[in-house]
Design a protein around this motif. Structure first.
Motif, PDB file in Angstrom:
ATOM      1  N   ILE A   1     -36.941  69.135 -65.498  1.00 30.11           N
ATOM      2  CA  ILE A   1     -35.581  69.454 -65.513  1.00 30.11           C
ATOM      3  C   ILE A   1     -35.025  68.604 -64.308  1.00 30.11           C
TER       4      ILE A   1
ATOM      5  N   GLU B   1     -27.227  69.203 -65.409  1.00 32.68           N
ATOM      6  CA  GLU B   1     -28.775  68.977 -65.528  1.00 32.68           C
ATOM      7  C   GLU B   1     -29.436  68.755 -66.987  1.00 32.68           C
TER       8      GLU B   1
ATOM      9  N   LEU C   1     -33.029  68.324 -69.660  1.00 34.15           N
ATOM     10  CA  LEU C   1     -34.018  68.691 -69.769  1.00 34.15           C
ATOM     11  C   LEU C   1     -34.900  67.309 -70.444  1.00 34.15           C
TER      12      LEU C   1
ATOM     13  N   ASP D   1     -41.149  71.446 -64.684  1.00 34.03           N
ATOM     14  CA  ASP D   1     -41.341  72.797 -65.814  1.00 34.03           C
ATOM     15  C   ASP D   1     -42.637  73.069 -66.525  1.00 34.03           C
TER      16      ASP D   1
ATOM     17  N   GLY E   1     -37.666  75.810 -69.542  1.00 32.04           N
ATOM     18  CA  GLY E   1     -35.993  75.459 -69.141  1.00 32.04           C
ATOM     19  C   GLY E   1     -35.492  76.004 -68.055  1.00 32.04           C
TER      20      GLY E   1
END
Length: 523
Positions: free
Chosen positions: A439, A452, A454, A480, A485
């Motif tokens: 992330i 942000e 992913l 992560d 997430g």
């Protein structure tokens, strides 16, 4: 002729010589520092001038800690510092008493810094040490003092010792540094942990303290440097006593994770009885809504969490009914990526999009889609926005219907967008991600997440952030590991470290109409 000369005296103060800048000096100690085979119950330290003790409780550090604190004088000023032990000293043990910056001379407050008195009840002074570094698992900084604790792993050792018993050795890191060194330790195997405590009692209180640990035995002697990240655990699940908040709403507060929490009513209810459960925004509470109201002195609920089932009873009072109120979550200034969100005070059941309209500054209708977010108990409007534009959102009566059949009155909200040149963009390229899920976050100077992105495993390791206001930002990567997430904290008893957070080495200054390209090399 007689002449007389008279010189009038001038008033003034004697200068008293140069200002004293020398801290107090120890003349002698009884017994001497680093004494062995100590059998007494008192230490006397004599100085060359009058001293006072300032903030002793904040500065004093005794290792190993004592169950009963010693009596330390002077209370006001004296040339004698006396330590009177009120606890039984352990046999064959090296003790250190660190006074920090508490000793000052009485007149000019010159500090005798970090004075440490060491003695042993055995035949020698233990001289081994443990050193390392500390950081916060999220922001990488140490904002407040951290205690470093060392527990000897004897035959009766168990992990629960950190919750109820003081350590064998302790030192403290002030909030201005992130390195530590524990000294005067004997040979052996140890558990090393760090605590950022609310109460300085050297025991772990999960509800209030942050903890860090090394997931291996510390075997002394060693030259290794140990790094620890402190974090706040997710507390074990506990359910608070339910509370009636209004005529048809009961709140169930909790601590921990409530993903599997199931609430069912046991009391007899009317045939047309219906319920809905919503989570309060940014609070660890669930609202249990029910309809219709019916005459009962109390209601009984069955509450299940995983395999545990509790029966809870709440007395019912005559309270007001909740009314449907709609407020905007956004500010009036939005970016081209923002959705428009409306918070509602009661569970939202349906939306009639035909009774809603969005127009721009030329009163031209804008196409949009309205949806209910059950998770947020909110209404969300999605539409394409243009720069330097204003938008008017008209919500006509009966567009919103809640759980109780209540409908809204006429509402109007105004929004505007700025020119794209008022914003900046940051393009982040990652190196050495090695097909791990990450992330990428842009955070402000308060370590709040602004945007942000992913990056799934095997995806191209890059993230693009746009519509960023001019400011100074930090870029950080959350590794992560469980691919959910979000950043996950750790747990001491399960020996689970928090997910790793890595910061880009420099702060980024973004100005209006700038587009920055940053390469983030992971080591």
């Amino acid at each position: 002729m007689i002449l007389s000369f008279v010189d009038c005296a001038k008033r003034g103060r004697p200068t008293g010589g140069p200002l004293d800048t020398i801290p107090p000096v120890i003349v002698r100690s009884v017994p001497e520092n680093y004494t062995t085979q100590f059998t007494g119950d008192e230490i006397r330290i004599y100085f060359d001038e009058y001293i006072k003790l300032k903030d002793l409780s904040k500065n004093l550090l005794i290792s190993p800690p004592m169950e009963i604190a010693p009596t330390i004088t002077p209370i006001s000023s004296s040339k004698l510092l006396k330590v009177k032990f009120n606890d039984t000293l352990k046999a064959n043990t090296t003790y250190s008493i660190n006074f920090g910056n508490s000793i000052e001379d009485n007149n000019e407050s010159n500090t005798f810094t970090n004075y440490k008195y060491v003695f042993s009840t055995g035949t020698f002074i233990d001289s081994l040490k443990v050193k390392g570094k500390i950081k916060d698992a999220i922001d990488g900084k140490v904002k407040d003092a951290v205690s470093i604790l060392l527990f000897e792993k004897t035959e009766d050792f168990s992990d629960s010792i950190i919750f109820k018993q003081k350590p064998n050795y302790v030192t403290t890191i002030p909030d201005s540094t992130n390195t530590f060194e524990l000294t005067n330790i004997k040979e052996g195997n140890y558990l090393l942990i760090a605590l950022q405590e609310e109460n300085r009692n050297y025991t772990f209180q999960p509800k209030t303290d942050k903890i860090g640990f090394v997931n291996q035995d510390i075997t002394l002697p060693t030259e290794e440097t140990y790094n620890m990240s402190i974090f706040k655990e997710v507390p074990a699940f506990t359910l608070a006593r339910p509370k009636q908040e209004s005529q048809n709403r009961i709140t169930f507060g909790y601590e921990g994770k409530a993903d599997s929490l199931d609430i069912n009513i046991i009391s007899k209810t009317p045939e047309d009885y219906k319920t809905i459960i919503t989570k309060q925004f940014k609070k660890d509470s669930l609202d249990y809504w029910y309809s219709p109201s019916f005459d009962r002195d109390s209601l009984i609920f069955s509450v299940r969490h995983n395999k545990e089932i509790d029966t809870m009873t709440i007395r019912i009072k005559e309270l007001y009914k909740d009314s449907l109120k709609i407020t905007q979550r956004n500010t009036s200034e939005i970016t081209l990526k923002d959705s428009v969100v409306f918070d509602v005070t009661t569970p939202l059941l349906s939306l009639d999009q035909s009774k809603m309209m969005i127009t721009d500054k030329d009163t031209i209708a804008v196409s949009f889609e309205a949806k209910i977010s059950q998770k947020k108990n909110a209404a969300v409007l999605y539409f394409d926005k243009k720069e330097e534009q204003t938008y008017k959102v008209n919500i006509n009566p009966e567009a919103f219907t809640d759980f109780f059949g209540n409908k809204n009155d006429s509402l109007q909200f105004n929004y505007r967008t700025k020119p794209l040149s008022d914003y900046g963009t940051i393009n982040v390229m990652l190196q050495n991600l090695e097909n791990r899920t990450a992330i990428v976050q842009v955070v402000n100077d308060k370590y709040e997440v602004v945007q942000e992105a992913l990056i799934p495993a095997n995806a191209e390791p890059k993230a693009f952030f746009e519509h960023l206001a001019p400011a100074k930002y930090l870029i950080r990567i959350v590794m992560d590991e469980n691919k959910n997430g979000i950043w996950d904290t750790g747990n001491f008893l399960t020996r689970q470290y928090p997910e790793e957070v890595i910061y880009y080495p420099t702060q980024i200054e973004l100005k209006a109409n700038w587009s920055l390209e940053e390469t983030f090399i992971l080591e």
